[in-house]
Enzyme design. Structure first.
Site, short mmCIF file in Angstrom:
data_model
loop_
_atom_site.label_atom_id
_atom_site.label_comp_id
_atom_site.label_asym_id
_atom_site.label_seq_id
_atom_site.Cartn_x
_atom_site.Cartn_y
_atom_site.Cartn_z
N PRO A 112 -2.41 -38.93 -22.18
CA PRO A 112 -1.57 -38.88 -23.35
C PRO A 112 -0.32 -38.77 -23.71
O PRO A 112 -0.05 -38.43 -24.63
CB PRO A 112 -2.71 -38.97 -23.98
N CYS A 113 0.87 -39.09 -23.11
CA CYS A 113 2.43 -38.79 -22.83
C CYS A 113 2.56 -40.04 -24.22
O CYS A 113 3.83 -39.61 -25.39
CB CYS A 113 3.15 -38.55 -21.58
N HIS A 114 2.23 -41.86 -24.59
CA HIS A 114 2.74 -42.05 -25.49
C HIS A 114 2.11 -41.01 -27.28
O HIS A 114 2.52 -41.88 -27.70
CB HIS A 114 1.48 -43.45 -25.59
#
Length: 156
Positions: free
Chosen positions: A123-125
């Site tokens: 989850p780089c968001h």
């Protein structure tokens, strides 16, 4: 040889890639290299797509998939740290740099985020600017905002 299959989702067209045993990449907006890949919906890709759809429908908070992102040791440390950011929470690039043991590596963390081959599942968001601003996302800031709003339980 890697396998690739495409799905239309609420955030657009998504490509999921596996190596027969692990998910190796997920891409948005046709930003995926299809060269030397077998277009085939494997059982693992199907499971990943199902989990992705459950997530996008707000029914899933954690993924249960074997992942194998290709990258440097530093990138893999960053991606592992991203996987430890709880659903619905965010961290700054500086906070992630501190977690990986290099507090001055904010830009390197940003570059590792940019090169994350397995978006959403890794989850780089959930990484934002230190002032709370949405910065940088390979799928576009509109998608990043949608994902964060989804995780907060609100809609845009």
């Amino acid at each position: 040889m890697e396998n690739i299959f495409f799905y239309d989702t609420s955030i657009g067209r998504v490509a999921i890639i596996d190596n027969g045993m692990e998910i190796t990449a997920v891409g948005l907006k046709d930003r995926v290299d299809c060269k030397d890949k077998n277009v085939c919906e494997t059982e693992l890709i199907k499971i990943a797509a199902n989990q992705l759809n459950e997530y996008l429908e707000g029914k899933r908070k954690d993924f249960e998939l074997p992942l194998n992102p290709k990258g440097t040791e530093f990138q893999k440390k960053v991606w592992e740290a991203l996987c430890n950011i709880p659903y619905g929470e965010t961290r700054s690039y500086k906070q992630v740099a501190e977690v990986v043991g290099n507090p001055k590596a904010c830009r390197a963390v940003g570059m590792a985020n940019n090169r994350n081959p397995i978006i959403i599942f890794v989850p780089c968001h959930r990484v934002i600017g230190s002032n709370g601003s949405l910065v940088g996302y390979g799928g576009g800031l509109d998608i990043k905002e949608k994902l964060l709003l989804l995780e907060k339980g609100t809609t845009s």
